[in-house]
Motif scaffolding. Structure first.
Motif, PDB file in Angstrom:
ATOM      1  N   THR A  57      90.609  91.555  51.407  1.00  0.00           N
ATOM      2  CA  THR A  57      89.937  90.499  52.163  1.00  0.00           C
ATOM      3  C   THR A  57      90.906  89.611  52.926  1.00  0.00           C
ATOM      4  O   THR A  57      90.548  89.067  53.974  1.00  0.00           O
ATOM      5  CB  THR A  57      89.077  89.622  51.225  1.00  0.00           C
ATOM      6  OG1 THR A  57      89.886  89.139  50.137  1.00  0.00           O
ATOM      7  CG2 THR A  57      87.919  90.421  50.655  1.00  0.00           C
ATOM      8  N   GLU A  58      92.137  89.446  52.444  1.00  0.00           N
ATOM      9  CA  GLU A  58      93.075  88.607  53.182  1.00  0.00           C
ATOM     10  C   GLU A  58      93.463  89.254  54.509  1.00  0.00           C
ATOM     11  O   GLU A  58      93.746  88.555  55.486  1.00  0.00           O
ATOM     12  CB  GLU A  58      94.313  88.282  52.348  1.00  0.00           C
ATOM     13  CG  GLU A  58      95.303  89.405  52.195  1.00  0.00           C
ATOM     14  CD  GLU A  58      96.513  88.993  51.364  1.00  0.00           C
ATOM     15  OE1 GLU A  58      97.629  89.348  51.748  1.00  0.00           O
ATOM     16  OE2 GLU A  58      96.330  88.323  50.335  1.00  0.00           O
ATOM     17  N   ASN A  59      93.436  90.573  54.565  1.00  0.00           N
ATOM     18  CA  ASN A  59      93.678  91.259  55.835  1.00  0.00           C
ATOM     19  C   ASN A  59      92.443  91.223  56.731  1.00  0.00           C
ATOM     20  O   ASN A  59      92.561  91.054  57.949  1.00  0.00           O
ATOM     21  CB  ASN A  59      94.109  92.708  55.583  1.00  0.00           C
ATOM     22  CG  ASN A  59      95.533  92.807  55.103  1.00  0.00           C
ATOM     23  OD1 ASN A  59      96.473  92.659  55.863  1.00  0.00           O
ATOM     24  ND2 ASN A  59      95.705  93.044  53.804  1.00  0.00           N
ATOM     25  N   PHE A  67      90.138  88.477  66.469  1.00  0.00           N
ATOM     26  CA  PHE A  67      89.079  88.828  67.417  1.00  0.00           C
ATOM     27  C   PHE A  67      88.312  87.596  67.873  1.00  0.00           C
ATOM     28  O   PHE A  67      88.029  87.429  69.067  1.00  0.00           O
ATOM     29  CB  PHE A  67      88.116  89.839  66.793  1.00  0.00           C
ATOM     30  CG  PHE A  67      88.674  91.225  66.685  1.00  0.00           C
ATOM     31  CD1 PHE A  67      89.238  91.850  67.785  1.00  0.00           C
ATOM     32  CD2 PHE A  67      88.617  91.920  65.484  1.00  0.00           C
ATOM     33  CE1 PHE A  67      89.759  93.127  67.686  1.00  0.00           C
ATOM     34  CE2 PHE A  67      89.135  93.199  65.384  1.00  0.00           C
ATOM     35  CZ  PHE A  67      89.707  93.813  66.491  1.00  0.00           C
ATOM     36  N   PHE A  68      87.975  86.720  66.926  1.00  0.00           N
ATOM     37  CA  PHE A  68      87.220  85.522  67.272  1.00  0.00           C
ATOM     38  C   PHE A  68      87.991  84.648  68.262  1.00  0.00           C
ATOM     39  O   PHE A  68      87.448  84.207  69.284  1.00  0.00           O
ATOM     40  CB  PHE A  68      86.899  84.723  66.008  1.00  0.00           C
ATOM     41  CG  PHE A  68      86.349  83.352  66.286  1.00  0.00           C
ATOM     42  CD1 PHE A  68      85.077  83.187  66.815  1.00  0.00           C
ATOM     43  CD2 PHE A  68      87.114  82.211  66.033  1.00  0.00           C
ATOM     44  CE1 PHE A  68      84.566  81.923  67.097  1.00  0.00           C
ATOM     45  CE2 PHE A  68      86.613  80.947  66.298  1.00  0.00           C
ATOM     46  CZ  PHE A  68      85.341  80.813  66.840  1.00  0.00           C
ATOM     47  N   LEU A  69      89.259  84.393  67.974  1.00  0.00           N
ATOM     48  CA  LEU A  69      90.055  83.552  68.855  1.00  0.00           C
ATOM     49  C   LEU A  69      90.265  84.201  70.214  1.00  0.00           C
ATOM     50  O   LEU A  69      90.205  83.533  71.256  1.00  0.00           O
ATOM     51  CB  LEU A  69      91.409  83.239  68.205  1.00  0.00           C
ATOM     52  CG  LEU A  69      91.371  82.323  66.978  1.00  0.00           C
ATOM     53  CD1 LEU A  69      92.775  82.141  66.416  1.00  0.00           C
ATOM     54  CD2 LEU A  69      90.755  80.972  67.318  1.00  0.00           C
ATOM     55  N   TYR A  70      90.504  85.512  70.216  1.00  0.00           N
ATOM     56  CA  TYR A  70      90.755  86.192  71.487  1.00  0.00           C
ATOM     57  C   TYR A  70      89.500  86.207  72.357  1.00  0.00           C
ATOM     58  O   TYR A  70      89.559  85.983  73.564  1.00  0.00           O
ATOM     59  CB  TYR A  70      91.245  87.615  71.221  1.00  0.00           C
ATOM     60  CG  TYR A  70      92.045  88.186  72.366  1.00  0.00           C
ATOM     61  CD1 TYR A  70      93.112  87.473  72.898  1.00  0.00           C
ATOM     62  CD2 TYR A  70      91.743  89.426  72.902  1.00  0.00           C
ATOM     63  CE1 TYR A  70      93.859  87.978  73.947  1.00  0.00           C
ATOM     64  CE2 TYR A  70      92.492  89.940  73.951  1.00  0.00           C
ATOM     65  CZ  TYR A  70      93.549  89.206  74.463  1.00  0.00           C
ATOM     66  OH  TYR A  70      94.288  89.716  75.508  1.00  0.00           O
ATOM     67  N   ILE A  71      88.362  86.458  71.740  1.00  0.00           N
ATOM     68  CA  ILE A  71      87.102  86.477  72.481  1.00  0.00           C
ATOM     69  C   ILE A  71      86.801  85.111  73.083  1.00  0.00           C
ATOM     70  O   ILE A  71      86.403  84.994  74.243  1.00  0.00           O
ATOM     71  CB  ILE A  71      85.944  86.929  71.560  1.00  0.00           C
ATOM     72  CG1 ILE A  71      86.089  88.415  71.225  1.00  0.00           C
ATOM     73  CG2 ILE A  71      84.583  86.656  72.200  1.00  0.00           C
ATOM     74  CD1 ILE A  71      85.228  88.857  70.060  1.00  0.00           C
ATOM     75  N   MET A 131      81.761  87.435  65.071  1.00  0.00           N
ATOM     76  CA  MET A 131      83.161  87.576  64.671  1.00  0.00           C
ATOM     77  C   MET A 131      83.621  86.352  63.882  1.00  0.00           C
ATOM     78  O   MET A 131      84.308  86.469  62.863  1.00  0.00           O
ATOM     79  CB  MET A 131      84.048  87.760  65.900  1.00  0.00           C
ATOM     80  CG  MET A 131      83.874  89.093  66.583  1.00  0.00           C
ATOM     81  SD  MET A 131      84.358  90.486  65.538  1.00  0.00           S
ATOM     82  CE  MET A 131      84.128  91.847  66.680  1.00  0.00           C
ATOM     83  N   GLY A 132      83.230  85.152  64.333  1.00  0.00           N
ATOM     84  CA  GLY A 132      83.580  83.942  63.602  1.00  0.00           C
ATOM     85  C   GLY A 132      82.927  83.893  62.237  1.00  0.00           C
ATOM     86  O   GLY A 132      83.549  83.461  61.261  1.00  0.00           O
ATOM     87  N   GLY A 133      81.673  84.337  62.150  1.00  0.00           N
ATOM     88  CA  GLY A 133      80.966  84.361  60.876  1.00  0.00           C
ATOM     89  C   GLY A 133      81.603  85.315  59.880  1.00  0.00           C
ATOM     90  O   GLY A 133      81.745  84.991  58.691  1.00  0.00           O
ATOM     91  N   ILE A 134      82.005  86.506  60.357  1.00  0.00           N
ATOM     92  CA  ILE A 134      82.670  87.466  59.468  1.00  0.00           C
ATOM     93  C   ILE A 134      84.005  86.906  58.991  1.00  0.00           C
ATOM     94  O   ILE A 134      84.390  87.075  57.831  1.00  0.00           O
ATOM     95  CB  ILE A 134      82.859  88.818  60.170  1.00  0.00           C
ATOM     96  CG1 ILE A 134      81.502  89.451  60.483  1.00  0.00           C
ATOM     97  CG2 ILE A 134      83.684  89.766  59.299  1.00  0.00           C
ATOM     98  CD1 ILE A 134      81.590  90.720  61.301  1.00  0.00           C
ATOM     99  N   PHE A 135      84.722  86.218  59.892  1.00  0.00           N
ATOM    100  CA  PHE A 135      85.986  85.587  59.494  1.00  0.00           C
ATOM    101  C   PHE A 135      85.758  84.573  58.372  1.00  0.00           C
ATOM    102  O   PHE A 135      86.476  84.576  57.362  1.00  0.00           O
ATOM    103  CB  PHE A 135      86.645  84.903  60.690  1.00  0.00           C
ATOM    104  CG  PHE A 135      87.646  83.855  60.289  1.00  0.00           C
ATOM    105  CD1 PHE A 135      88.825  84.218  59.667  1.00  0.00           C
ATOM    106  CD2 PHE A 135      87.383  82.512  60.507  1.00  0.00           C
ATOM    107  CE1 PHE A 135      89.755  83.247  59.270  1.00  0.00           C
ATOM    108  CE2 PHE A 135      88.299  81.539  60.117  1.00  0.00           C
ATOM    109  CZ  PHE A 135      89.483  81.907  59.495  1.00  0.00           C
ATOM    110  N   VAL A 136      84.763  83.701  58.534  1.00  0.00           N
ATOM    111  CA  VAL A 136      84.504  82.675  57.523  1.00  0.00           C
ATOM    112  C   VAL A 136      84.126  83.311  56.193  1.00  0.00           C
ATOM    113  O   VAL A 136      84.614  82.906  55.122  1.00  0.00           O
ATOM    114  CB  VAL A 136      83.400  81.714  58.003  1.00  0.00           C
ATOM    115  CG1 VAL A 136      82.962  80.784  56.868  1.00  0.00           C
ATOM    116  CG2 VAL A 136      83.883  80.890  59.193  1.00  0.00           C
TER     117      VAL A 136
END
Length: 221
Positions: A57-59, A67-71, A131-136
């Motif tokens: 999960t850390e990866n 992806f979130f930041l780039y998008i 993408m942001g939701g998956i990151f969180v």
């Protein structure tokens, strides 16, 4: 398979790497247990452990952060000469005509692009939101599995366990997190800048070979 080759190839590569990580991780974990004089664990016991889960999960969280930041960053930030950037002077969310929404939508446009109000607004930001939701979620999973793995090690060392709120401000958590983030930020910067001057013939991530270094927002086909 021809129409979905890219997704299928990387899905298979992901599964292969995940299995490989499980075998290598178990070997390393058992090596550490042997040093501590503890019993070895089996394969399924290891892949269901917090140690394996936190490594995975850390990866995941760092990749989805990338992806979130780039998008979202590429909506507003430009890089002259890079195919990863929009053309100069086009920063921002662009007009309805450019984005083919509302009255400018075509017959083949998604139905929510033809809609108005909250549906169009939500669909217009759906990629970044997911993408942001998956990151969180993966960050949360990393913190939960991380505190379990951290406490297991502390108990082996005869130290008192910590709770979740203590762990998420600990050096162990942020060392795990930042070592992944810094590599993702470097990768984004490298791709944006190196693609100005270097080419990969036939790749949509590269400009056509003969395109000027200063040409921006032009990708190969």
């Amino acid at each position: 398979m021809r129409d979905n080759g890219l997704g299928l190839a990387f899905l298979l590569a992901f599964l292969g790497a995940l299995v490989g990580q499980a075998f290598a991780g178990r070997a390393e974990f058992n090596s550490q247990l042997a040093v501590d004089g503890l019993a070895q664990v089996g394969f399924w016991q290891y892949v269901s452990s917090s140690d394996f889960a936190v490594d995975v999960t850390e990866n995941w969280q760092s990749e989805y952060l990338q992806f979130f930041l780039y998008i979202t960053a590429t909506v507003w930030l430009l890089q002259r000469g890079s195919p990863e950037s929009k053309k100069m002077g086009t920063a921002g969310t662009e007009g309805d005509k450019d984005q083919r929404v509302g009255p400018h939508a075509g017959p083949d446009s998604p139905s929510w692009a033809r809609a108005t109000g909250w549906r169009q607004g939500l669909f217009s930001r759906s990629l970044g939101l997911v993408m942001g939701g998956i990151f969180v979620l993966s960050w949360l999973a990393q913190s939960i599995t991380g505190v379990a793995a951290y406490n297991e090690q502390r108990l082996r060392d005869l130290q008192a366990p910590v709770d979740w709120s203590q762990y998420v401000v600990s050096a162990d958590f942020w060392a795990r997190t930042l070592q992944n983030w810094q590599s993702e930020f470097l990768a984004i910067a490298s791709m944006a800048v190196l693609s100005i001057y270097l080419r990969q013939r036939g790749s949509p991530e590269s400009k056509p070979v003969g395109t000027s270094h200063t040409a921006t927002g032009i990708e190969g086909g």
